[in-house]
Design an enzyme around this catalytic site. Structure first.
Site, PDB file in Angstrom:
ATOM      1  CE  LYS A  41      32.610  95.468  -6.689  1.00  0.00           C
ATOM      2  NZ  LYS A  41      33.679  94.569  -6.254  1.00  0.00           N
ATOM      3  CG  ASP A  42      23.685  97.879  -4.074  1.00  0.00           C
ATOM      4  OD1 ASP A  42      24.660  98.648  -4.195  1.00  0.00           O
ATOM      5  OD2 ASP A  42      22.567  98.124  -4.562  1.00  0.00           O
TER       6      ASP A  42
END
Length: 457
Positions: free
Chosen positions: A43-44
């Site tokens: 998700k970064d």
């Protein structure tokens, strides 16, 4: 060489061959190890993309506040971006998420608002609704909305897809990933299919989610929706980032199979990963057993790290309490239904009926709870405990309508949930649970049903 901030280290995660959990499967199976991103999840990638695109569009200004509904990992990515760029963060989360995720976000300086899981997305108490409300109320705030913000999928189109193509030297033939917001699956699939349209994409779904049936029938079936434990995949909505035209097949995976595979990845492959990683690998390997050839190469996304789940799937006591460890043989909800011998149609009461009619029906059938319906939908519940307290407070309640005093609907559970899982749900403020059989017929299971099954074993 050095990096100017932690967000500059996002991406370029390695591909690692799976060797032991893949025994008996033809072809090469590679895992893309996304927990090696600085925030320990894939998700970064999309978090920084959503923030930077919002800055370019003037939606996020200096000193602003990022407000997002998250299962934890997107929040971590957004928190990293906020720290690097000087923003504040407020995150809303469903109460099924692990305490580790909540504590990690708070450690990163974010404010976390915990919301109930078992409500519809439109319910004002849901973590979707609370995030939107806070965004409306707080000046200079930005609501990324990872579900419908197409920067999510674009981040994976620009990074994850090209990395896989580069690192496999264009030999990838199958791509598999869990589908939640849909960004990692759809963005990566779009890039890979542009390079080679023959690449097969396999989306991993969970029981209690709408994706698989929607892909196969085009029908958004609310009867498919019921609570599940796995975090990070499946949905009760259709996010704009899920491009079903790019997902060739869906495979559903149970909470239990996902949890057990997650632990196997740690013990057999040395990969200390999160719960949805187990879902992705289990589902992908189910597909691979039937379809992969010696010449094929499958890449599976491993989204996050095991530190998020120390008190859940990596805790033996928690695993036993949910029937996920095979230390004893557990009966299931299906066994309860079989023991009932199909005793007639489910008894319900319409929300427009009166309290007096409901009490009379309960008395005639010697039952202590009733599901409340409106047409074909289950909209509430009545129990003798609720009615007693209400009538004591207001003796003239009898002619009021059921909808005016009913409680929330009974929770739906999976057909394969074991007695200990059902028991733990019933202890937690629920008088009964609902379950659908293989013919999609609804049934009710009470504490008495569980006790009877235990005594008959």
């Amino acid at each position: 060489m050095y990096y100017n901030s932690i967000i500059d280290t996002i991406g370029n995660t390695p591909l690692v061959k799976l060797n032991k959990v893949t025994r008996g499967i033809k072809g090469t199976v590679l895992a893309k190890v996304e927990y090696l991103n600085p925030g320990n999840s894939m998700k970064d990638r999309m978090a920084i993309k959503m923030v930077e695109d919002a800055e370019k569009a003037g939606l996020l200004k200096p000193g602003g506040t990022i407000i997002e509904g998250t299962s934890g990992n997107t929040g971590m990515g957004l928190a990293l971006a906020a720290i690097a760029k000087g923003y504040k963060c407020i995150f809303t989360m469903a109460d099924k998420q692990s305490m580790e995720k909540i504590n990690i976000l708070r450690a990163m300086g974010a404010e976390v608002v915990v919301c109930p899981t078992n409500v519809t997305p439109e319910d004002p108490r849901s973590y979707y609704s609370i995030a939107k409300k806070l965004n409306q109320e707080i000046p200079n705030s930005f609501y990324p909305n990872q579900y419908d913000n197409l920067s999510n999928a674009q981040a994976h189109y620009e990074s994850t897809g090209p990395e896989i193509w580069r690192d496999t030297e264009g030999k990838v033939t199958h791509y598999a990933a869990g589908v939640g917001t849909g960004g990692s699956m759809s963005g990566t699939a779009r890039y890979l299919k542009e390079q080679n349209p023959a690449i097969v994409t396999v989306g991993i779904d969970t029981y209690g989610s709408v994706f698989k049936k929607y892909k196969e029938t085009g029908e958004f079936d609310e009867k498919e929706i019921y609570p599940y434990l796995t975090e990070g995949i499946g949905e009760d909505i259709l996010p704009k980032n899920v491009d079903f035209s790019l997902i060739d097949h869906f495979v559903k995976v149970t909470d239990k199979d996902a949890a057990i595979m997650t632990r196997r990845l740690a013990r057999e492959e040395g990969m200390f990963v999160g719960w949805s990683c187990g879902s992705a690998v289990y589902g992908a390997l189910e597909w691979a057993r039937q379809h992969l050839t010696e010449e094929d190469m499958m890449v599976i996304i491993l989204p996050d790290h095991g530190t998020r789940y120390l008190n859940k799937i990596y805790n033996d006591e928690w695993m036993r309490a949910h029937g996920f460890l095979e230390s004893q043989e557990f009966a299931t909800a299906a066994d309860i239904l079989r023991s009932q011998n199909g005793n007639g149609k489910l008894t319900t009461i319409d929300q427009e009926a009166t309290i007096a009619q409901a009490v009379r029906l309960m008395d005639e059938l010697s039952i202590s709870q009733l599901p409340v319906t409106s047409g074909d939908a289950f909209v509430g519940s009545l129990t003798d405990k609720i009615l007693i307290s209400k009538i004591l407070e207001e003796p003239n309640l009898k002619q009021q309508k059921v909808k005016e005093v009913m409680d929330a609907p009974f929770q739906f559970v999976g057909l394969n949930n074991t007695l200990d899982v059902l028991s733990s749900v019933l202890k937690d403020r629920h008088q009964a649970v609902m379950v659908r059989d293989e013919h999609n017929q609804a049934h009710i299971i009470t504490q008495h049903d569980i006790l009877k099954t235990l005594m008959d074993k």
